[in-house]
Each structure stands twice: as structure tokens, then as C-alpha cells.
Design an enzyme around this catalytic site. Structure first.
Site, PDB file in Angstrom:
ATOM      1  N   HIS A 157       0.554  -1.171   0.022  1.00 42.51           N
ATOM      2  CA  HIS A 157       0.117  -0.073  -0.094  1.00 42.51           C
ATOM      3  C   HIS A 157       1.085   1.073  -0.230  1.00 42.51           C
ATOM      4  O   HIS A 157       1.944   1.223  -0.112  1.00 42.51           O
ATOM      5  CB  HIS A 157      -1.013   0.038   1.145  1.00 42.51           C
ATOM      6  CG  HIS A 157      -2.060  -0.973   1.221  1.00 42.51           C
ATOM      7  ND1 HIS A 157      -3.194  -0.662   0.058  1.00 42.51           N
ATOM      8  CD2 HIS A 157      -2.366  -1.930   1.775  1.00 42.51           C
ATOM      9  CE1 HIS A 157      -3.924  -1.716   0.268  1.00 42.51           C
ATOM     10  NE2 HIS A 157      -3.726  -2.525   1.302  1.00 42.51           N
ATOM     11  N   ASP A 186      -0.041   6.669  -3.957  1.00 40.64           N
ATOM     12  CA  ASP A 186      -1.052   6.336  -4.662  1.00 40.64           C
ATOM     13  C   ASP A 186      -1.556   7.331  -5.812  1.00 40.64           C
ATOM     14  O   ASP A 186      -1.722   6.903  -7.057  1.00 40.64           O
ATOM     15  CB  ASP A 186      -2.310   6.187  -3.675  1.00 40.64           C
ATOM     16  CG  ASP A 186      -2.398   4.700  -3.020  1.00 40.64           C
ATOM     17  OD1 ASP A 186      -1.543   4.126  -3.296  1.00 40.64           O
ATOM     18  OD2 ASP A 186      -3.449   4.522  -2.542  1.00 40.64           O
TER      19      ASP A 186
END
Length: 401
Positions: A157, A186
Site C-alpha cells: 500500500h 497512490d
């Protein structure tokens, strides 16, 4: 452009600033990517955010999702990132359904997928297969670690991608790294670089007539975002220790301070003129001697920080915001997300709006002659892939037509 729904687009709030003559000359809000067709394979994180940006800029985006109960795609009514889409369900493990999806991609300009390396190839939807059928296809791949390398198959992540690029170590107070929002890896290092690669490939295709694969990895993008800090580190002007530098919270005149009400203000008085305005604005709330400290002498930073903390604690956040409004001290209130939607400057620019009863950021950046399209939310739902193929075959516009 989707014949399967009659849902009208939601209204976009009017901007307060008058449009330019070039913008007024535009007959409608079509966006600069009008005619570009995008097939997105459903996922979460940076890939759908990237396709939302393409849709905002006028691309026609079809999202392929797995079937839910009853065979229809499941649409999250709160996920405004899905705006501007047509969503259709397809079981990619079913041979006939997968072939219909390939036929749709045959008619597309861009494909976007965010699966782990090898997943699309196992489904017969990898770039070798699809570029052989549609040589003009721009095949966008979004992963954390990239398509190759010893960690390519690992899960992760935003926090993990930040950690191995050195940037997580640089963020936060001296005691320990902070956990930032997923803005950096991200969206900054991932989605934005995916969009950049797709747009570059479309520009190059106009010359060569050929598509190509865009391998966008979050670790690559974060590496690029860290460029200026690594340059300063190499030059000896940046410390590899947290909270020791000008813009990492180390400098007391580039930091966040608590106020009398428990809320905070942000102080960004880096330049000497801005710092002078800060000191002048704090005035009598500063303890004696603080204003005379040499801000360029790092040995004075602890005393200067303590003096600023004491001064800002004398008033509430909003009192300071009013006090410094219109000055060059670079003092701004730290607003909550809810409060930000009502800030006069953001309201004047229409930074946020409401679509389908949901508050969301408005499209950006702004183009005067081919402005972004009006976002449609909730997304449209198509009956099946075959209906979309028929609609695309019937249309005349687009670079592939």
C-alpha cells in the site's frame, strides 16, 4: 454517448469568475479528450482515480466490473471517483464474456488496469494479445512495485511504497515517521504519472500511428517526486534526519502551531520579507527578545519555536486568520475537509461542487477553450458489453474511426 440510460447529468456550480472570450467561443463543454475511448478494468486506488481524470477531460470511459448479485455491477453510491463512467459487468473468467471485452478493447484508444503483474496475461487480456489486435492501443498499467523487479509480485500500500523510497523516513516529527494520507504514492506518484504516460503515448501515437505499454509504478513516481530533496541532500543542504530542514517542520517559521481553541494555523514564512510580516503581525503577543532572534542561526530555532508557540496560543485559529488576512506573513488556518468547502477563495473558484447529491472536488486543471466536461454521478450502467460495442460501431467520432 451511452444509449443505455436516460439519466441527465447533474448540474455543475457556476464559477464566479467571468469566462475568457476563448472559453465563451466554445459551443459546449467537451473536454480536450473528446473522442478518446478508455476501457478501465475495475479496481481501487490510483487506477480509477486516473480514469476519472481522463473522464473529466472528456474521454469516454467504460469500466469493466465483476458481476454482482443478479449479474449487474455493484456501484458504490458514495464513491464519487466513479463519476463520468459507464459501468458494465463481465466475468473475465468466462471465455465468451472475455472475448466480448476484447472486441470492445479493439475499438478503444486506451486500456487501464491495476492488477498484479501477470493477471491480465492469464486472462488473455495482456498487452501482447490486445496490441496484436489493436496496434493503436495505449495500454496503461498501474502497480505499486512495477511490472518487473524482485518485489513486482508483492502486495503493498501507499505506506509501503513510501517506506522503501526513503520518503516516509523524511515525513513527520523527529521522534518517528508520520503516517501521511495516500496522497503521495497512490495519487501523486501513481495516478498522476499514469495519466502523464497515457497522454504522452497518445501524443506520440499521432505521429507513429502505434500504441504502446505504459508501466506506471508508484515507487517510480515517488522517486520522481523526491527529486528536489535528493538534489539538496547530494548538495549538502538537506539533512537525512527528520525535522531538521527548512520545509520538513524543522524551521520554526515553516510549521504548524496550536491556538487558544485547540485548532491550528499553518505558517510558511520562508522568505525574509514574509518572516518580517509574521513577526510584525505577532506584535505584542511575542515574548520580549523573540523578535530579535537570528532566524538563520539554527541554534536559535528551539527558542524561536517556543516563542511562536506561546504567541499563537494567545488567540483562536479564526482570530489569527482574520488578523493575518491580506498580509504577506503566509499564515493560514488549518481547516477540516468540511470547513474547506466553505472557504471564500475555494468557493469563488468552484473548487468543490455537488453532483448526484454528493460533494466532490471539481475537475482540474482548467482549460479555457475545451473545458472539462460536466461530471455525471452516479455513473451510468450499461446493459452489457455487446450494447457498448454496437454503440461504438455506430459512432463516427474518435481517433480510431
Amino acid at each position: 454517448m451511452n444509449p443505455t440510460t436516460d439519466a441527465p447529468p447533474a448540474a455543475v456550480p457556476a464559477a464566479s469568475a467571468a469566462p475568457s472570450p476563448r472559453a465563451e467561443a466554445s459551443a459546449q463543454r467537451t473536454g480536450p479528450l473528446r473522442g478518446i475511448r478508455v476501457v478501465e478494468f475495475g479496481g481501487i486506488g490510483p487506477a480509477p482515480f486516473a480514469t476519472m481524470l481522463l473522464a473529466d477531460l472528456g474521454a469516454e470511459v467504460v469500466r469493466i466490473d465483476r458481476p454482482g448479485p443478479g449479474g449487474a455491477p455493484v456501484v458504490d453510491p458514495a464513491d464519487t471517483v466513479l463519476r463520468g463512467r459507464t459501468i458494465v459487468a463481465a466475468d473475465l473468467k468466462d471465455a465468451e464474456a472475455a472475448e466480448r471485452v476484447r472486441r470492445l478493447v479493439d475499438r478503444a484508444d486506451v486500456l487501464v488496469e491495476g492488477f498484479r503483474p501477470g493477471v491480465m496475461e492469464r486472462l488473455g487480456l495482456g498487452p501482447d494479445d490486445l496490441l496484436a489486435r489493436n496496434p493503436r492501443l495505449v495500454y496503461g498499467r498501474m502497480t505499486g512495485w512495477g511490472q518487473h523487479g524482485p518485489w513486482a509480485d508483492r502486495v503493498g500500500h501507499d505506506l509501503n511504497y513510501l517506506s522503501i523510497t526513503g520518503m516516509l523516513h523524511a515525513i513527520g516529527p523527529a521522534e518517528a515517521p508520520a503516517v501521511p494520507l495516500n496522497l503521495v504514492a497512490d495519487y501523486g506518484g501513481g495516478a498522476m504519472f499514469l495519466v502523464t504516460g497515457i497522454l504522452a503515448a497518445l501524443v506520440e501515437r499521432a505521429v507513429s500511428g502505434q500504441g504502446q505499454v505504459v508501466d506506471a509504478a508508484m515507487v517510480d513516481g515517488v522517486g520522481q517526486l523526491s527529486h528536489v530533496f535528493r538534489a539538496m541532500l547530494a548538495a549538502g543542504t538537506w539533512s537525512d534526519r527528520r525535522a531538521q530542514n527548512l520545509i520538513d517542520g524543522g524551521a520554526p517559521y515553516y510549521s504548524v502551531y496550536g491556538c487558544a481553541d485547540g485548532a491550528h494555523v499553518a505558517v510558511g514564512a520562508l522568505e525574509p520579507a514574509f518572516y518580517a510580516a509574521l513577526i510584525a503581525g505577532l506584535g505584542d503577543d511575542l515574548e520580549p527578545g523573540v523578535a530579535a532572534l537570528d532566524r538563520d542561526d539554527r541554534a536559535t530555532w528551539p527558542a524561536l519555536r517556543a516563542g511562536l508557540e506561546s504567541a499563537f496560543a494567545c488567540r483562536t485559529r479564526d482570530e489569527w486568520a482574520t488578523h493575518f488576512d491580506g498580509t504577506d506573513a503566509c499564515v493560514t488556518p488549518v481547516l477540516t475537509m468540511t470547513e474547506a468547502e466553505g472557504h471564500p477563495h475555494l468557493v469563488a473558484r468552484g473548487v468543490f461542487g455537488e453532483w448526484g447529491g454528493r460533494s466532490a472536488p471539481a475537475p482540474a486543471p482548467r482549460l479555457d477553450r475545451t473545458p472539462a466536461v460536466e461530471p455525471v454521478f452516479p455513473p451510468q450502467v450499461a446493459a452489457d458489453v455487446g450494447a457498448l460495442i454496437d454503440a461504438w460501431d455506430a459512432a463516427q467520432e474518435g481517433p480510431n474511426r
